[in-house]
Design an enzyme around this catalytic site. Structure first.
Site, PDB file in Angstrom:
ATOM      1  N   SER A  52       0.835  -1.199   0.000  1.00 26.78           N
ATOM      2  CA  SER A  52       0.000   0.000   0.000  1.00 26.78           C
ATOM      3  C   SER A  52       0.867   1.245   0.000  1.00 26.78           C
ATOM      4  O   SER A  52       1.965   1.252   0.579  1.00 26.78           O
ATOM      5  CB  SER A  52      -0.853  -0.032   1.265  1.00 26.78           C
ATOM      6  OG  SER A  52      -1.430   1.223   1.490  1.00 26.78           O
ATOM      7  N   TYR A  80      -1.834  -1.174  10.782  1.00 25.59           N
ATOM      8  CA  TYR A  80      -2.111  -1.766   9.464  1.00 25.59           C
ATOM      9  C   TYR A  80      -0.957  -1.463   8.499  1.00 25.59           C
ATOM     10  O   TYR A  80      -0.411  -2.357   7.843  1.00 25.59           O
ATOM     11  CB  TYR A  80      -3.435  -1.226   8.893  1.00 25.59           C
ATOM     12  CG  TYR A  80      -3.558  -1.457   7.398  1.00 25.59           C
ATOM     13  CD1 TYR A  80      -3.757  -2.737   6.894  1.00 25.59           C
ATOM     14  CD2 TYR A  80      -3.434  -0.397   6.491  1.00 25.59           C
ATOM     15  CE1 TYR A  80      -3.830  -2.959   5.516  1.00 25.59           C
ATOM     16  CE2 TYR A  80      -3.507  -0.613   5.126  1.00 25.59           C
ATOM     17  CZ  TYR A  80      -3.707  -1.892   4.645  1.00 25.59           C
ATOM     18  OH  TYR A  80      -3.772  -2.107   3.291  1.00 25.59           O
ATOM     19  N   LYS A 121       2.156  -3.911   6.487  1.00 25.97           N
ATOM     20  CA  LYS A 121       2.570  -3.917   5.068  1.00 25.97           C
ATOM     21  C   LYS A 121       4.080  -3.672   4.966  1.00 25.97           C
ATOM     22  O   LYS A 121       4.776  -4.338   4.196  1.00 25.97           O
ATOM     23  CB  LYS A 121       1.814  -2.834   4.284  1.00 25.97           C
ATOM     24  CG  LYS A 121       0.320  -3.082   4.169  1.00 25.97           C
ATOM     25  CD  LYS A 121       0.025  -4.328   3.366  1.00 25.97           C
ATOM     26  CE  LYS A 121      -1.442  -4.624   3.262  1.00 25.97           C
ATOM     27  NZ  LYS A 121      -1.739  -5.950   2.719  1.00 25.97           N
TER      28      LYS A 121
HETATM   29  P1  NAD Z   1     -10.913  -7.114   1.177  1.00 22.17           P
HETATM   30  O1  NAD Z   1     -11.087  -7.110   2.665  1.00 22.17           O
HETATM   31  O2  NAD Z   1     -12.103  -6.849   0.342  1.00 22.17           O
HETATM   32  O3  NAD Z   1     -10.259  -8.500   0.705  1.00 22.17           O
HETATM   33  C1  NAD Z   1      -9.365  -9.224   1.516  1.00 22.17           C
HETATM   34  C2  NAD Z   1      -9.860 -10.662   1.538  1.00 22.17           C
HETATM   35  O4  NAD Z   1      -8.968 -11.458   2.341  1.00 22.17           O
HETATM   36  C3  NAD Z   1     -11.257 -10.814   2.146  1.00 22.17           C
HETATM   37  O5  NAD Z   1     -12.066 -11.547   1.246  1.00 22.17           O
HETATM   38  C4  NAD Z   1     -11.023 -11.604   3.434  1.00 22.17           C
HETATM   39  O6  NAD Z   1     -12.106 -12.457   3.737  1.00 22.17           O
HETATM   40  C5  NAD Z   1      -9.747 -12.358   3.105  1.00 22.17           C
HETATM   41  N1  NAD Z   1      -8.931 -12.737   4.266  1.00 22.17           N
HETATM   42  C6  NAD Z   1      -8.460 -11.945   5.260  1.00 22.17           C
HETATM   43  N2  NAD Z   1      -7.727 -12.663   6.120  1.00 22.17           N
HETATM   44  C7  NAD Z   1      -7.725 -13.941   5.656  1.00 22.17           C
HETATM   45  C8  NAD Z   1      -7.146 -15.171   6.114  1.00 22.17           C
HETATM   46  N3  NAD Z   1      -6.435 -15.209   7.238  1.00 22.17           N
HETATM   47  N4  NAD Z   1      -7.361 -16.285   5.386  1.00 22.17           N
HETATM   48  C9  NAD Z   1      -8.098 -16.265   4.250  1.00 22.17           C
HETATM   49  N5  NAD Z   1      -8.669 -15.143   3.767  1.00 22.17           N
HETATM   50  C10 NAD Z   1      -8.481 -13.994   4.473  1.00 22.17           C
HETATM   51  O7  NAD Z   1      -9.736  -6.081   0.850  1.00 22.17           O
HETATM   52  P2  NAD Z   1      -9.272  -5.496  -0.545  1.00 22.17           P
HETATM   53  O8  NAD Z   1      -9.642  -4.072  -0.589  1.00 22.17           O
HETATM   54  O9  NAD Z   1      -9.679  -6.405  -1.637  1.00 22.17           O
HETATM   55  O10 NAD Z   1      -7.699  -5.556  -0.337  1.00 22.17           O
HETATM   56  C11 NAD Z   1      -6.908  -6.644  -0.778  1.00 22.17           C
HETATM   57  C12 NAD Z   1      -5.483  -6.428  -0.309  1.00 22.17           C
HETATM   58  O11 NAD Z   1      -5.004  -5.172  -0.800  1.00 22.17           O
HETATM   59  C13 NAD Z   1      -5.323  -6.370   1.210  1.00 22.17           C
HETATM   60  O12 NAD Z   1      -4.124  -7.007   1.570  1.00 22.17           O
HETATM   61  C14 NAD Z   1      -5.258  -4.881   1.487  1.00 22.17           C
HETATM   62  O13 NAD Z   1      -4.545  -4.603   2.672  1.00 22.17           O
HETATM   63  C15 NAD Z   1      -4.508  -4.384   0.262  1.00 22.17           C
HETATM   64  N6  NAD Z   1      -4.765  -2.966  -0.039  1.00 22.17           N
HETATM   65  C16 NAD Z   1      -6.051  -2.519  -0.150  1.00 22.17           C
HETATM   66  C17 NAD Z   1      -6.291  -1.168  -0.392  1.00 22.17           C
HETATM   67  C18 NAD Z   1      -7.706  -0.633  -0.488  1.00 22.17           C
HETATM   68  O14 NAD Z   1      -7.896   0.573  -0.325  1.00 22.17           O
HETATM   69  N7  NAD Z   1      -8.712  -1.461  -0.762  1.00 22.17           N
HETATM   70  C19 NAD Z   1      -5.214  -0.275  -0.529  1.00 22.17           C
HETATM   71  C20 NAD Z   1      -3.917  -0.772  -0.431  1.00 22.17           C
HETATM   72  C21 NAD Z   1      -3.694  -2.119  -0.177  1.00 22.17           C
HETATM   73  N1  UFG Z   2     -12.178  11.405   3.746  1.00 26.73           N
HETATM   74  C1  UFG Z   2     -13.161  12.270   4.147  1.00 26.73           C
HETATM   75  N2  UFG Z   2     -14.288  11.744   4.719  1.00 26.73           N
HETATM   76  C2  UFG Z   2     -14.471  10.392   4.886  1.00 26.73           C
HETATM   77  C3  UFG Z   2     -13.443   9.519   4.459  1.00 26.73           C
HETATM   78  C4  UFG Z   2     -12.307  10.068   3.899  1.00 26.73           C
HETATM   79  O1  UFG Z   2     -13.036  13.488   4.015  1.00 26.73           O
HETATM   80  O2  UFG Z   2     -15.504   9.988   5.429  1.00 26.73           O
HETATM   81  C5  UFG Z   2     -10.969  11.971   3.106  1.00 26.73           C
HETATM   82  C6  UFG Z   2      -9.684  11.687   3.867  1.00 26.73           C
HETATM   83  O3  UFG Z   2      -9.461  12.667   4.854  1.00 26.73           O
HETATM   84  C7  UFG Z   2      -8.653  11.705   2.733  1.00 26.73           C
HETATM   85  C8  UFG Z   2      -9.431  11.166   1.531  1.00 26.73           C
HETATM   86  O4  UFG Z   2     -10.800  11.339   1.850  1.00 26.73           O
HETATM   87  O5  UFG Z   2      -8.269  13.033   2.455  1.00 26.73           O
HETATM   88  C9  UFG Z   2      -9.186   9.691   1.260  1.00 26.73           C
HETATM   89  O6  UFG Z   2      -9.413   8.951   2.457  1.00 26.73           O
HETATM   90  P1  UFG Z   2      -9.531   7.366   2.451  1.00 26.73           P
HETATM   91  O7  UFG Z   2      -9.821   6.933   3.853  1.00 26.73           O
HETATM   92  O8  UFG Z   2     -10.460   6.926   1.389  1.00 26.73           O
HETATM   93  O9  UFG Z   2      -8.086   6.908   1.974  1.00 26.73           O
HETATM   94  P2  UFG Z   2      -6.652   7.162   2.616  1.00 26.73           P
HETATM   95  O10 UFG Z   2      -5.823   7.798   1.554  1.00 26.73           O
HETATM   96  O11 UFG Z   2      -6.720   7.842   3.919  1.00 26.73           O
HETATM   97  O12 UFG Z   2      -6.158   5.670   2.903  1.00 26.73           O
HETATM   98  C10 UFG Z   2      -6.473   4.608   2.029  1.00 26.73           C
HETATM   99  C11 UFG Z   2      -6.532   3.312   2.812  1.00 26.73           C
HETATM  100  C12 UFG Z   2      -5.171   2.983   3.311  1.00 26.73           C
HETATM  101  C13 UFG Z   2      -4.244   2.917   2.152  1.00 26.73           C
HETATM  102  C14 UFG Z   2      -4.239   4.206   1.395  1.00 26.73           C
HETATM  103  C15 UFG Z   2      -3.366   4.116   0.177  1.00 26.73           C
HETATM  104  O13 UFG Z   2      -7.427   3.437   3.896  1.00 26.73           O
HETATM  105  O14 UFG Z   2      -5.183   1.749   3.943  1.00 26.73           O
HETATM  106  O15 UFG Z   2      -5.554   4.519   0.996  1.00 26.73           O
HETATM  107  O16 UFG Z   2      -3.681   2.973  -0.525  1.00 26.73           O
HETATM  108  F1  UFG Z   2      -3.000   2.673   2.597  1.00 26.73           F
END
Ligand code: NAD
Ligand code: UFG
Length: 339
Positions: free
Chosen positions: A124, A149, A153
């Site tokens: 991330s 979190y 990573k």
């Molecule tokens: P998500 O929660 O929708 O998907 C993660 C999946 O992993 C879920 O289906 C959950 O049931 C499964 N899971 C969790 N722990 C498990 C375990 N121990 N065994 C088997 N399955 C398990 O999340 P996502 O948004 O699809 O994110 C996928 C990956 O990308 C994650 O590692 C997350 O940290 C990373 N990521 C997400 C974002 C974002 O904003 N969505 C940003 C950066 C990184």
């Molecule tokens: N924001 C609001 N109101 C809300 C939610 C968010 O104003 O209810 C604003 C935040 O302050 C920020 C922007 O919207 O300025 C984006 O916020 P998000 O929570 O959607 O995303 P972040 O960039 O804070 O973080 C997300 C994930 C992290 C990840 C990161 C980069 O939560 O885990 O993106 O991938 F690491």
């Protein structure tokens, strides 16, 4: 090539499953549904018109994972499985370290046992903490994360670098995602967060369908073009295509490579609100609220390395992301039905 997707029933994993199948790969999904539902699998199958092998297992369960590798003999793993809520990780750090790091260690042990050499890992942009400048390049300092979190990573990235040093024949691609949003244009797949969403787009979506009364905009006094926080929103289908490109890269390279997946464009909170209003055709009520602790003013990627190494770049713009998010939430206002 056969690819296991841990966490493949989740938001990014389900979209990546579809794009991999569309590109001719054999996939196997493994998930424990801790943050997803079986309905996601049925939707994937509907989209691709075929059945997809699935194992309901905890990736940290060594015996279960070994059985999966024994049965499927994968060539590559994409490791999505993990807990991902920033706020929850502050309240439950032990659960976050346990789940995210244990799943990775168990996976690495099992891959070694079965001679599986290729791994793509979901990292991330959060590992950059508060960057000294934007756009963010992969060589900028990492590790000063503001929450557990993010540290999971960062720690996993370090583990993967150590593992690659010990076995240079491994092929590991660490993908640092910026802010994934949007949905498959069919509206069949959606982001289905438990409870009240933390992230901006899912929150706006719930407001737009009337499930939440208004958005709180966290701060309007940042040094950005309109005072609200700026992020690099990336369409989840572009992100999924980035994984397809990373699998091809891993197939022809050894060692470890870290690559940003972002668009290189920054949009403010209010830009996204107004983009969404255009997509849904009505106002999205919001109030200005205090800054959220741990938030930074501005964060967007340099996408140059992804272009150079993966020959990949994002194709969708913010209007596409708002349109597809609106389509998905309109068709699934309460997320996926439970079984
Ligand atoms: P998500 O929660 O929708 O998907 C993660 C999946 O992993 C879920 O289906 C959950 O049931 C499964 N899971 C969790 N722990 C498990 C375990 N121990 N065994 C088997 N399955 C398990 O999340 P996502 O948004 O699809 O994110 C996928 C990956 O990308 C994650 O590692 C997350 O940290 C990373 N990521 C997400 C974002 C974002 O904003 N969505 C940003 C950066 C990184
Ligand atoms: N924001 C609001 N109101 C809300 C939610 C968010 O104003 O209810 C604003 C935040 O302050 C920020 C922007 O919207 O300025 C984006 O916020 P998000 O929570 O959607 O995303 P972040 O960039 O804070 O973080 C997300 C994930 C992290 C990840 C990161 C980069 O939560 O885990 O993106 O991938 F690491």
């Amino acid at each position: 090539m056969k690819i296991i997707l841990t966490g493949g029933a989740g938001y990014i994993g389900s979209h990546t499953s579809v794009q991999l199948i569309r590109n001719g790969y054999d996939i196997v999904i493994a998930d424990n549904f801790s943050n997803s539902k079986p309905e996601a699998l049925r939707r994937i199958e509907k989209l691709v018109g075929m059945s997809v092998p699935f194992y309901k297992i905890d990736i940290a369960d060594k015996e279960a994972l070994s059985e999966l590798f024994e049965a499927e003999k994968p060539d590559c793993v994409i490791h999505f499985a993990g807990l991902k809520s920033v706020g929850e990780s502050v309240r439950m750090p032990v659960e976050y370290y346990r789940n995210n790091i244990d799943t990775t260690l168990t996976l690495l042990e099992t891959m070694k046992e079965y001679g599986c050499k290729k791994l793509i890992f979901s990292s991330s942009a959060t590992v950059y903490g508060d960057p000294a400048s934007v756009p963010i390049t992969e060589d900028m300092p990492v590790g000063k994360c503001s929450n557990p979190y993010g540290r999971t990573k960062y720690f996993i990235e370090e583990i993967l670098r150590d593992v690659s040093k010990a076995d240079p024949t491994l092929s590991i691609v660490i993908l640092r995602y910026f802010n994934p949003t949007g949905a498959d244009e069919s509206g069949l797949l959606c982001e289905d967060p438990n409870g009240i969403p933390n992230n901006l787009m899912p929150y706006i979506m719930k407001v737009a369908v009337g499930r939440l009364p208004r958005l709180s905009v966290f701060g309007n006094d940042y040094p950005t073009h309109d005072g609200t926080g700026v992020r690099d929103y990336i369409h989840v289908v572009d992100l999924a295509d980035g994984h397809v490109a990373a699998v091809a890269y891993a197939d022809s390279h050894e060692g470890v490579e870290t690559i940003n997946l972002g668009t290189g464009n920054g949009y403010s909170v209010l830009d996204v609100v107004h983009g969404f209003e255009k997509a849904c055709g009505h106002e999205v009520p919001y109030v200005i609220a205090p800054r959220r602790e741990g938030d930074i003013a501005e964060c967007y990627a340099s996408p140059d390395k992804a272009k150079a190494l993966l020959n990949w770049e994002a194709k969708h713009n913010i209007d596409d992301m708002c349109r597809d998010s609106w389509n998905a939430i309109s068709k699934n206002p309460d997320g996926y039905p439970a079984d």
